[in-house]
Design a protein around this motif. Structure first.
Motif, PDB file in Angstrom:
ATOM      1  N   ASN A 173      -4.169   5.056   0.629  1.00  0.00           N
ATOM      2  CA  ASN A 173      -5.201   5.188  -0.391  1.00  0.00           C
ATOM      3  C   ASN A 173      -4.866   4.476  -1.697  1.00  0.00           C
ATOM      4  OD1 ASN A 173      -3.163   7.044  -0.621  1.00  0.00           O
ATOM      5  ND2 ASN A 173      -4.465   8.781  -1.084  1.00  0.00           N
ATOM      6  N   PHE A 174      -3.700   3.862  -1.782  1.00  0.00           N
ATOM      7  CA  PHE A 174      -3.362   3.082  -2.971  1.00  0.00           C
ATOM      8  C   PHE A 174      -2.964   1.679  -2.509  1.00  0.00           C
ATOM      9  CE2 PHE A 174      -3.662   6.631  -5.684  1.00  0.00           C
ATOM     10  CZ  PHE A 174      -3.098   7.709  -5.029  1.00  0.00           C
ATOM     11  N   TRP A 175      -3.545   0.678  -3.169  1.00  0.00           N
ATOM     12  CA  TRP A 175      -3.319  -0.711  -2.761  1.00  0.00           C
ATOM     13  C   TRP A 175      -3.031  -1.594  -3.967  1.00  0.00           C
ATOM     14  CZ3 TRP A 175      -3.329  -2.637   2.227  1.00  0.00           C
ATOM     15  CH2 TRP A 175      -3.698  -1.733   3.219  1.00  0.00           C
ATOM     16  N   GLY A 176      -2.134  -2.538  -3.752  1.00  0.00           N
ATOM     17  CA  GLY A 176      -1.952  -3.590  -4.725  1.00  0.00           C
ATOM     18  C   GLY A 176      -3.037  -4.632  -4.555  1.00  0.00           C
ATOM     19  N   GLN A 177      -3.070  -5.603  -5.426  1.00  0.00           N
ATOM     20  CA  GLN A 177      -4.150  -6.569  -5.458  1.00  0.00           C
ATOM     21  C   GLN A 177      -3.978  -7.693  -4.440  1.00  0.00           C
ATOM     22  OE1 GLN A 177      -1.560  -6.602  -7.295  1.00  0.00           O
ATOM     23  NE2 GLN A 177      -1.064  -8.654  -8.009  1.00  0.00           N
ATOM     24  N   GLY A 178      -2.832  -7.802  -3.810  1.00  0.00           N
ATOM     25  CA  GLY A 178      -2.612  -8.873  -2.849  1.00  0.00           C
ATOM     26  C   GLY A 178      -1.995 -10.095  -3.502  1.00  0.00           C
ATOM     27  N   ALA A 201       0.839  -1.182   0.000  1.00  0.00           N
ATOM     28  CA  ALA A 201       0.000   0.000   0.000  1.00  0.00           C
ATOM     29  C   ALA A 201       0.878   1.238   0.000  1.00  0.00           C
ATOM     30  CB  ALA A 201      -0.919  -0.003   1.221  1.00  0.00           C
ATOM     31  N   ALA A 202       0.327   2.341  -0.475  1.00  0.00           N
ATOM     32  CA  ALA A 202       1.099   3.574  -0.549  1.00  0.00           C
ATOM     33  C   ALA A 202       0.230   4.771  -0.186  1.00  0.00           C
ATOM     34  CB  ALA A 202       1.673   3.760  -1.948  1.00  0.00           C
ATOM     35  N   ALA A 203       0.897   5.769   0.335  1.00  0.00           N
ATOM     36  CA  ALA A 203       0.219   7.019   0.654  1.00  0.00           C
ATOM     37  C   ALA A 203       1.251   8.120   0.781  1.00  0.00           C
ATOM     38  CB  ALA A 203      -0.580   6.880   1.951  1.00  0.00           C
ATOM     39  N   SER A 204       0.800   9.326   0.605  1.00  0.00           N
ATOM     40  CA  SER A 204       1.665  10.482   0.796  1.00  0.00           C
ATOM     41  C   SER A 204       1.227  11.173   2.074  1.00  0.00           C
ATOM     42  CB  SER A 204       1.554  11.434  -0.394  1.00  0.00           C
ATOM     43  OG  SER A 204       2.395  12.550  -0.217  1.00  0.00           O
ATOM     44  N   PHE A 205       2.026  11.010   3.116  1.00  0.00           N
ATOM     45  CA  PHE A 205       1.695  11.592   4.404  1.00  0.00           C
ATOM     46  C   PHE A 205       2.364  12.940   4.564  1.00  0.00           C
ATOM     47  CE2 PHE A 205      -0.539   7.987   5.570  1.00  0.00           C
ATOM     48  CZ  PHE A 205       0.216   6.836   5.476  1.00  0.00           C
ATOM     49  N   LEU A 206       1.602  13.868   5.092  1.00  0.00           N
ATOM     50  CA  LEU A 206       2.129  15.229   5.231  1.00  0.00           C
ATOM     51  C   LEU A 206       3.137  15.325   6.376  1.00  0.00           C
ATOM     52  CD1 LEU A 206       2.037  18.113   4.197  1.00  0.00           C
ATOM     53  CD2 LEU A 206       0.123  18.540   5.755  1.00  0.00           C
ATOM     54  N   HIS A 207       2.813  14.723   7.506  1.00  0.00           N
ATOM     55  CA  HIS A 207       3.636  14.907   8.699  1.00  0.00           C
ATOM     56  C   HIS A 207       4.333  13.632   9.173  1.00  0.00           C
ATOM     57  CE1 HIS A 207       2.111  18.929   9.148  1.00  0.00           C
ATOM     58  NE2 HIS A 207       0.867  18.496   9.172  1.00  0.00           N
ATOM     59  N   ASP A 208       3.780  12.493   8.811  1.00  0.00           N
ATOM     60  CA  ASP A 208       4.296  11.232   9.330  1.00  0.00           C
ATOM     61  C   ASP A 208       4.981  10.428   8.232  1.00  0.00           C
ATOM     62  OD1 ASP A 208       1.212  11.285  10.914  1.00  0.00           O
ATOM     63  OD2 ASP A 208       3.108  11.589  11.965  1.00  0.00           O
ATOM     64  N   ASP A 209       5.886   9.551   8.649  1.00  0.00           N
ATOM     65  CA  ASP A 209       6.534   8.685   7.673  1.00  0.00           C
ATOM     66  C   ASP A 209       5.658   7.513   7.269  1.00  0.00           C
ATOM     67  OD1 ASP A 209      10.027   8.906   8.778  1.00  0.00           O
ATOM     68  OD2 ASP A 209       8.757  10.252   7.615  1.00  0.00           O
ATOM     69  N   TYR A 210       4.829   7.052   8.224  1.00  0.00           N
ATOM     70  CA  TYR A 210       3.999   5.889   7.946  1.00  0.00           C
ATOM     71  C   TYR A 210       2.879   5.828   8.960  1.00  0.00           C
ATOM     72  CZ  TYR A 210       5.714   3.344  12.035  1.00  0.00           C
ATOM     73  OH  TYR A 210       5.986   2.941  13.309  1.00  0.00           O
ATOM     74  N   HIS A 211       1.945   4.918   8.706  1.00  0.00           N
ATOM     75  CA  HIS A 211       0.894   4.590   9.673  1.00  0.00           C
ATOM     76  C   HIS A 211       0.733   3.087   9.700  1.00  0.00           C
ATOM     77  CE1 HIS A 211      -0.802   8.449  10.926  1.00  0.00           C
ATOM     78  NE2 HIS A 211      -0.461   8.884   9.730  1.00  0.00           N
ATOM     79  N   THR A 212       0.358   2.582  10.839  1.00  0.00           N
ATOM     80  CA  THR A 212       0.130   1.137  10.952  1.00  0.00           C
ATOM     81  C   THR A 212      -1.316   0.754  10.666  1.00  0.00           C
ATOM     82  OG1 THR A 212      -0.266   1.315  13.328  1.00  0.00           O
ATOM     83  CG2 THR A 212       2.005   0.892  12.625  1.00  0.00           C
ATOM     84  N   THR A 213      -2.149   1.726  10.488  1.00  0.00           N
ATOM     85  CA  THR A 213      -3.573   1.473  10.231  1.00  0.00           C
ATOM     86  C   THR A 213      -3.839   1.560   8.739  1.00  0.00           C
ATOM     87  OG1 THR A 213      -4.130   2.429  12.361  1.00  0.00           O
ATOM     88  CG2 THR A 213      -5.923   2.158  10.790  1.00  0.00           C
ATOM     89  N   ASP A 214      -4.500   0.533   8.201  1.00  0.00           N
ATOM     90  CA  ASP A 214      -4.644   0.461   6.751  1.00  0.00           C
ATOM     91  C   ASP A 214      -5.498   1.579   6.171  1.00  0.00           C
ATOM     92  OD1 ASP A 214      -6.991  -2.391   6.734  1.00  0.00           O
ATOM     93  OD2 ASP A 214      -7.029  -0.442   7.757  1.00  0.00           O
TER      94      ASP A 214
END
Length: 125
Positions: free
Chosen positions: A113-118, A96-109
């Motif tokens: 907002n972008f996901w691979g198919q698994g 999964a991917a996201a562009s976070f403004l303040h944080d490097d990452y989140h542990t909550t899915d």
């Protein structure tokens, strides 16, 4: 942004497996990319994350001694190297991917907002 996860399969306990997450589309310089997994009748679980443009890596306690996340910028790919796999690692693995403004990452899915198919990883005992 499109993500394509691959590399899953059937492995025996104790084996290793490398998953790939190929990114295409918008430049990834400001995106964090994470790996999650979801086992049978379980909630989606955060595993590891890397923020593009930095060398900062993050892991869940459950996998930090066995899994490694790394990226190949030239190939726009983020990998998850998994060692000493056990039957409890059986799950569908997602990147999964996201562009976070303040944080490097989140542990909550829900923050991604972008996901691979698994890709399914099955570990036999």
């Amino acid at each position: 942004v499109q993500l394509q996860a691959s590399g899953g399969g059937l492995v025996q306990a104790g084996a290793s497996r490398r998953l790939s997450c190929l990114a295409s589309g918008r430049a990834f310089n400001s995106y964090s990319v994470a790996w999650f997994r979801q086992g049978p009748e379980k909630e989606r679980e955060f595993l590891a994350a890397v923020r593009y443009g930095t060398s900062r890596l993050y892991y869940s306690d459950s996998v930090k001694d066995r899994f490694i996340i790394f990226r190949d910028n030239a190939k726009s790919t983020v990998y998850l190297q998994m060692d000493s796999l056990q039957p409890e690692d059986t799950a569908v693995y997602y990147c999964a991917a996201a562009s976070f403004l303040h944080d490097d990452y989140h542990t909550t899915d829900r923050y991604y907002n972008f996901w691979g198919q698994g890709t399914q990883v099955t570990v036999s005992s």
